[in-house]
Design a protein around this motif. Structure first.
Motif, PDB file in Angstrom:
ATOM      1  N   ASP A 165       0.834  -1.202   0.000  1.00 45.31           N
ATOM      2  CA  ASP A 165       0.000   0.000   0.000  1.00 45.31           C
ATOM      3  C   ASP A 165       0.871   1.256   0.000  1.00 45.31           C
ATOM      4  N   VAL A 166       1.918   1.226   0.803  1.00 46.02           N
ATOM      5  CA  VAL A 166       2.839   2.367   0.877  1.00 46.02           C
ATOM      6  C   VAL A 166       3.555   2.550  -0.453  1.00 46.02           C
ATOM      7  N   GLU A 167       3.981   1.449  -1.039  1.00 48.99           N
ATOM      8  CA  GLU A 167       4.689   1.533  -2.331  1.00 48.99           C
ATOM      9  C   GLU A 167       3.773   2.077  -3.419  1.00 48.99           C
ATOM     10  N   LEU A 168       2.506   1.650  -3.414  1.00 47.58           N
ATOM     11  CA  LEU A 168       1.566   2.140  -4.411  1.00 47.58           C
ATOM     12  C   LEU A 168       1.303   3.631  -4.215  1.00 47.58           C
ATOM     13  N   SER A 169       1.208   4.061  -2.957  1.00 49.69           N
ATOM     14  CA  SER A 169       0.982   5.483  -2.685  1.00 49.69           C
ATOM     15  C   SER A 169       2.156   6.328  -3.169  1.00 49.69           C
ATOM     16  N   GLU A 170       3.361   5.811  -3.005  1.00 51.48           N
ATOM     17  CA  GLU A 170       4.541   6.535  -3.483  1.00 51.48           C
ATOM     18  C   GLU A 170       4.544   6.624  -5.012  1.00 51.48           C
ATOM     19  N   TYR A 228       1.841   6.666  -6.922  1.00 53.02           N
ATOM     20  CA  TYR A 228       0.830   7.678  -7.269  1.00 53.02           C
ATOM     21  C   TYR A 228       1.357   9.090  -7.034  1.00 53.02           C
ATOM     22  N   LYS A 229       2.045   9.262  -5.922  1.00 53.97           N
ATOM     23  CA  LYS A 229       2.561  10.593  -5.579  1.00 53.97           C
ATOM     24  C   LYS A 229       3.579  11.078  -6.609  1.00 53.97           C
ATOM     25  N   SER A 230       4.363  10.154  -7.120  1.00 52.04           N
ATOM     26  CA  SER A 230       5.403  10.532  -8.095  1.00 52.04           C
ATOM     27  C   SER A 230       4.817  10.951  -9.436  1.00 52.04           C
ATOM     28  N   LYS A 231       3.552  10.594  -9.673  1.00 48.21           N
ATOM     29  CA  LYS A 231       2.929  10.873 -10.967  1.00 48.21           C
ATOM     30  C   LYS A 231       2.158  12.188 -11.016  1.00 48.21           C
ATOM     31  N   ILE A 232       1.974  12.827  -9.862  1.00 51.76           N
ATOM     32  CA  ILE A 232       1.246  14.098  -9.893  1.00 51.76           C
ATOM     33  C   ILE A 232       2.213  15.274  -9.980  1.00 51.76           C
ATOM     34  N   THR A 233       1.804  16.284 -10.696  1.00 53.44           N
ATOM     35  CA  THR A 233       2.609  17.499 -10.846  1.00 53.44           C
ATOM     36  C   THR A 233       2.205  18.482  -9.764  1.00 53.44           C
ATOM     37  N   ARG A 234       3.181  18.898  -8.954  1.00 52.20           N
ATOM     38  CA  ARG A 234       2.880  19.811  -7.855  1.00 52.20           C
ATOM     39  C   ARG A 234       4.101  20.671  -7.560  1.00 52.20           C
ATOM     40  N   PRO A 235       3.910  21.802  -6.847  1.00 47.50           N
ATOM     41  CA  PRO A 235       5.056  22.646  -6.476  1.00 47.50           C
ATOM     42  C   PRO A 235       6.067  21.868  -5.633  1.00 47.50           C
ATOM     43  N   SER A 249     -10.704   0.501  -6.385  1.00 47.71           N
ATOM     44  CA  SER A 249     -10.745  -0.597  -5.408  1.00 47.71           C
ATOM     45  C   SER A 249     -10.408  -0.053  -4.027  1.00 47.71           C
ATOM     46  N   HIS A 250     -10.587  -0.896  -3.013  1.00 48.79           N
ATOM     47  CA  HIS A 250     -10.239  -0.520  -1.647  1.00 48.79           C
ATOM     48  C   HIS A 250      -8.736  -0.245  -1.535  1.00 48.79           C
ATOM     49  N   THR A 251      -7.928  -1.071  -2.181  1.00 48.98           N
ATOM     50  CA  THR A 251      -6.472  -0.876  -2.179  1.00 48.98           C
ATOM     51  C   THR A 251      -6.106   0.454  -2.809  1.00 48.98           C
ATOM     52  N   ASP A 252      -6.774   0.774  -3.900  1.00 55.69           N
ATOM     53  CA  ASP A 252      -6.560   2.035  -4.602  1.00 55.69           C
ATOM     54  C   ASP A 252      -6.916   3.220  -3.705  1.00 55.69           C
ATOM     55  N   LEU A 253      -8.031   3.095  -2.980  1.00 56.41           N
ATOM     56  CA  LEU A 253      -8.465   4.164  -2.074  1.00 56.41           C
ATOM     57  C   LEU A 253      -7.448   4.374  -0.966  1.00 56.41           C
ATOM     58  N   MET A 254      -6.966   3.281  -0.373  1.00 54.07           N
ATOM     59  CA  MET A 254      -5.976   3.392   0.708  1.00 54.07           C
ATOM     60  C   MET A 254      -4.709   4.080   0.229  1.00 54.07           C
ATOM     61  N   ALA A 255      -4.257   3.731  -0.959  1.00 56.91           N
ATOM     62  CA  ALA A 255      -3.032   4.328  -1.496  1.00 56.91           C
ATOM     63  C   ALA A 255      -3.201   5.829  -1.704  1.00 56.91           C
ATOM     64  N   ASN A 256      -4.394   6.226  -2.141  1.00 54.01           N
ATOM     65  CA  ASN A 256      -4.649   7.655  -2.344  1.00 54.01           C
ATOM     66  C   ASN A 256      -4.724   8.402  -1.019  1.00 54.01           C
TER      67      ASN A 256
END
Length: 375
Positions: free
Chosen positions: A181-186, A188-195, A259-266
């Motif tokens: 879950d932590v790896e998936l969240s990381e 996702y985080k790497s794919k968003i453009t932010r300051p 999915s539930h896994t997807d929600l947790m990662a977000n």
């Protein structure tokens, strides 16, 4: 063991917090009683009953005309021995339940429990549907309200004395964080453009008008956090919100978990979760973020104030620009240890008071009272 006929518009496969809550409550009640579900939906063949463990599921067709929908339901119930032999009826949220079930309960001479959950009471009491709500309150055997504030407001109407506080809960076993879950969240985080070094603030769910997103955005623009944050919307975002984000030049991203896994990662990719509601029930988001030790920035309305305070969250006065900006400033300036202490405090509170066992016990108490009264 009682036989309960449970009527609702909010049940899976419908999405949303009320459907998840309904599923959870029925699952746990079926460990004690038989619960037959009658779901207002057009997603399945009308009136085709499916057997389930300690109960059944029957879809009730919905028409554009609510009166036709309820007359059709009555024609079905009038020939349905399963409903007629039940020990109690439950109306779980929604206008169809409020409008139809108090009358049907009288016609078949059964006790009725009316459940006020999200904004079903809030929107109806100030609308042309007000008389339906007042009638439902006065003619229910018991009222189950999800917030203390709703309990107090319903009691003040002096129409019913059997009013019970039935807060939400969460099954923490479903929210245990795995390494994946932590790896998936990381990822996702790497794919968003932010300051650079921006803090990610999540807003989760169907962000309706009552959720106060417009107000939150206008205050964020005026806060010190404005240039140091990225808003991550997890769920449905109305078009006017997107236009406002662009107008205010606020960094943001939008996703719909599959999915539930997807929600947790977000959730896990967020540094905080915002719940800026103008009015609300008891959002599942509080329990989900709390179980994952994610700090919460929230208004002090409805069931939110039943759970959150300055010891376990960053709480502001609803519709107070100065109060929200101050909470955003406090969050931005707080040390990691201070934030962690708030999240630990909230997690402990949830574990102690908002378990499925507590939630089920609240409903069993109402059912026992009705059963003893009838006998």
């Amino acid at each position: 063991m009682m036989i309960i006929s449970w009527f609702t518009e909010n049940y899976p496969p419908n999405k949303g917090g009320m459907s998840r809550s309904c599923d959870r409550i029925i699952f746990n009640l079926r460990k004690h009683h038989t619960v037959n579900i009658y779901h207002f939906t057009n997603k399945f063949k009308a009136f085709e009953t499916v057997a389930q463990l300690n109960g059944s599921y029957t879809p009730i067709p919905v028409f554009e005309d609510s009166s036709h929908t309820l007359n059709t339901l009555w024609a079905f119930i009038n020939n349905c021995e399963e409903v007629k032999k039940s020990d109690a009826l439950v109306a779980y949220g929604s206008h169809l339940c409020l409008k139809g079930m108090p009358l049907i309960a009288k016609w078949i001479k059964k006790p009725l429990i009316t459940c006020f959950r999200g904004n079903d009471f809030d929107t109806a009491i100030f609308s042309q549907k007000k008389q339906d709500v007042l009638y439902a309150i006065e003619h229910s055997s018991a009222i189950a309200a999800v917030t203390k504030e709703k309990v107090d407001r319903i009691k003040a109407l002096q129409l019913d004395t059997n009013i019970f506080y039935t807060p939400n809960s969460i099954d923490l076993e479903h929210w245990q964080v795995l390494k994946s879950d932590v790896e998936l969240s990381e990822t996702y985080k790497s794919k968003i453009t932010r300051p650079a070094n921006a803090k990610i603030i999540g807003l989760v769910g169907y962000l309706k008008q009552k959720k106060g997103v417009d107000f939150f955005l206008s205050c964020l623009k005026k806060s010190p956090l404005y240039k140091q944050c990225h808003l991550h919307f997890v769920g449905d975002v109305e078009p006017h919100i997107t236009l406002l984000l662009e107008k205010l030049n606020i960094s943001y991203s939008v996703t719909k978990p599959e999915s539930h896994t997807d929600l947790m990662a977000n959730y896990l990719m967020c540094d905080a979760i915002a719940i800026p509601s103008i009015y609300d029930g008891m959002p599942n988001v509080i329990f989900e973020a709390g179980s994952l030790n994610i700090p919460i920035i929230a208004s002090n309305v409805g069931g939110i104030s039943d759970i959150l305070n300055t010891n376990n969250a960053f709480v502001f006065n609803a519709l107070s620009e100065a109060s929200l900006i101050e909470s955003l400033r406090d969050f931005n300036a707080s040390s990691s240890d201070s934030i962690q202490q708030k999240t630990v405090n909230l997690e402990c509170l949830i574990k102690e008071n908002y378990t499925p066992e507590h939630e089920t016990a609240n409903y069993l108490k109402i059912l026992d009272k009705i059963d003893n009264h009838e006998n």
